[in-house]
Design an enzyme around this catalytic site. Sequence first.
Site, PDB file in Angstrom:
ATOM      1  N   HIS A 174       9.012   4.095 -15.646  1.00  0.00           N
ATOM      2  CA  HIS A 174      10.161   3.478 -14.824  1.00  0.00           C
ATOM      3  C   HIS A 174      10.800   4.243 -13.971  1.00  0.00           C
ATOM      4  O   HIS A 174      12.217   4.862 -14.236  1.00  0.00           O
ATOM      5  CB  HIS A 174      11.232   2.390 -15.519  1.00  0.00           C
ATOM      6  N   HIS A 218       6.784   4.542  -9.883  1.00  0.00           N
ATOM      7  CA  HIS A 218       6.577   3.087 -10.044  1.00  0.00           C
ATOM      8  C   HIS A 218       6.980   2.292  -8.893  1.00  0.00           C
ATOM      9  O   HIS A 218       6.565   1.225  -8.479  1.00  0.00           O
ATOM     10  CB  HIS A 218       7.314   2.781 -11.539  1.00  0.00           C
ATOM     11  N   HIS A 244      14.260  -2.109  -7.239  1.00  0.00           N
ATOM     12  CA  HIS A 244      14.164  -3.137  -8.153  1.00  0.00           C
ATOM     13  C   HIS A 244      14.518  -2.596  -9.741  1.00  0.00           C
ATOM     14  O   HIS A 244      14.792  -3.228 -10.381  1.00  0.00           O
ATOM     15  CB  HIS A 244      13.016  -4.075  -8.254  1.00  0.00           C
ATOM     16  N   ASP A 245      14.303  -1.158  -9.829  1.00  0.00           N
ATOM     17  CA  ASP A 245      14.548  -0.635 -11.096  1.00  0.00           C
ATOM     18  C   ASP A 245      15.327   0.542 -11.084  1.00  0.00           C
ATOM     19  O   ASP A 245      15.419   1.628 -11.991  1.00  0.00           O
ATOM     20  CB  ASP A 245      13.103  -0.001 -11.759  1.00  0.00           C
ATOM     21  N   ASP A 286       5.461  -6.353  -9.360  1.00  0.00           N
ATOM     22  CA  ASP A 286       6.034  -5.436 -10.451  1.00  0.00           C
ATOM     23  C   ASP A 286       5.457  -5.162 -11.719  1.00  0.00           C
ATOM     24  O   ASP A 286       5.009  -4.322 -12.411  1.00  0.00           O
ATOM     25  CB  ASP A 286       7.363  -6.136 -10.818  1.00  0.00           C
TER      26      ASP A 286
END
Length: 502
Positions: A235, A239, A281-282, A391
């Site tokens: 993560h 990524h 998103h992370d 994802d």
Amino acid sequence: MAVCYQYQLPVLPLDRPVPKHVLSRRGAISFSSSSSLFGCANPRVLSQTFTNSSNLWIPSSGWEERFLERRGAISYESSDQTALYIRMLGDVRVRSRAGFQPERRDSHPYIDFRLLHLPPETGELASARKIRRLLSFQRYFRSAHFFHGIPSQNSLCILDDNYSGQAKCMLEKDGSWNFDIFLFDRLTNGNSLVTLTFHLFKYHGLIEHFHLDLVKLRRFLVMVQEDYHLNNPYHNAVHAADVTQAMHCYLKETKSPFSLKLAKSVSPWDVLLGLLAAATHDMDHPGVNQPFLIKTSHYLASLYKNTSVLENHHWRSAVCVLQESKLFSHFSVEESYQMESQLGSLILATDISRQNEFLSQLRTRLDMSDISLDDAGHRHFMLQIALKCADISNPCRPWELSKQWSEKVSQEFFHQGDIERRHKLDISQLCDRHTETVANIQIGFITYVVKPLFVEWSRFSNTTLSQTMLGHLSLNNASWKGLLQEQTKSGDDAESVCEEMD
């Protein structure tokens, strides 16, 4: 040994050396030890402590008065001379609006969360990182001339320009499903997320359509990339760049002759949201999953009531950086609110615990032919599905790429399991390196999570890309099964040899 939290905050897995751009955030940082929450102490002690730290950049003069006016995001407890506690601005705002109580002090007493990270950077490494960031900016502006066909005037930049040229060649195939994000990250000196997302904004015409300031956009993307943890095997910013490239493939595929209806329906707003959500998103992912945060009574779990804990934090972190960069400061209040709200809806959809919920909705709508792309709500739902696919698309990539991602995510799982074992906690599912293998994890992940979603996505899109992804998925699953059989056979042979020796 138990950690007493009566006079100090728990050390969080989000604690790390604070980048310079974070320290400059208005309203997001407070070094005030005289806060009403933490009691009143002499700020000069704080000044002396932080001035001696090699991992932090602090203004040399007058900073106490400026920071004492700020509240919320970073606080310092004078009774602990080593801890720095980070609170993202977005989380603080949510907490204050929703009436949450101050952070819990009763987190798991046996865990020093600093174990989640490698030792702090030495002064030499920290300096090298600052130089690398500076060079990334210089590389961007120099390569901008190269991309426009303007030769470099400095012969010392030939090697740098060669790398820029190779990166440019890769960007010409930005929609290829074989795009090697690991190679691209090396060619861009670890700036794959910034370089790729900036390019995609230009490719889709978002800069002109939304009248975006190039400097603000660049600053926003650098801040997003810096909020990903380099120490996370999976993560991390690479990524995020990979997911962004996958989202671009889906958006680009919709403009192919195979799905003209979808091409006519997707708006620039949809594309903007999709790329922003993929890139952010992370953000600030701590490298552990939600069950770990819940079982250790982490303050984020308490803040978000054990529901989509990480996803809520990613969303609020993204909103924080958006507001800091002022990328959309020219938007109206209504447009800004809509942007932040829909961005949150997309990021929250990536919660793997909601997989069956979204899969069931998609199946029902496809069975009833109840997807009207002329409807903004339906398009947003399909954007949620697209981001979910992006994802977890690693098993759908070519084997050389898929295998690398599988090893990285397993490494992150096993690291969490090692911490849980060390502190005698129940080891989370898939995190025990003594009972799990990479092959076994991937076979289960493909069978129960990835394949059901991508089969339904193929029903919806029915494109060459969707068939290609299913083909890679089938081949990769067969490869993992073959590796698992070899590992099982090797284990049986070893046992047989031991029995014969006995």
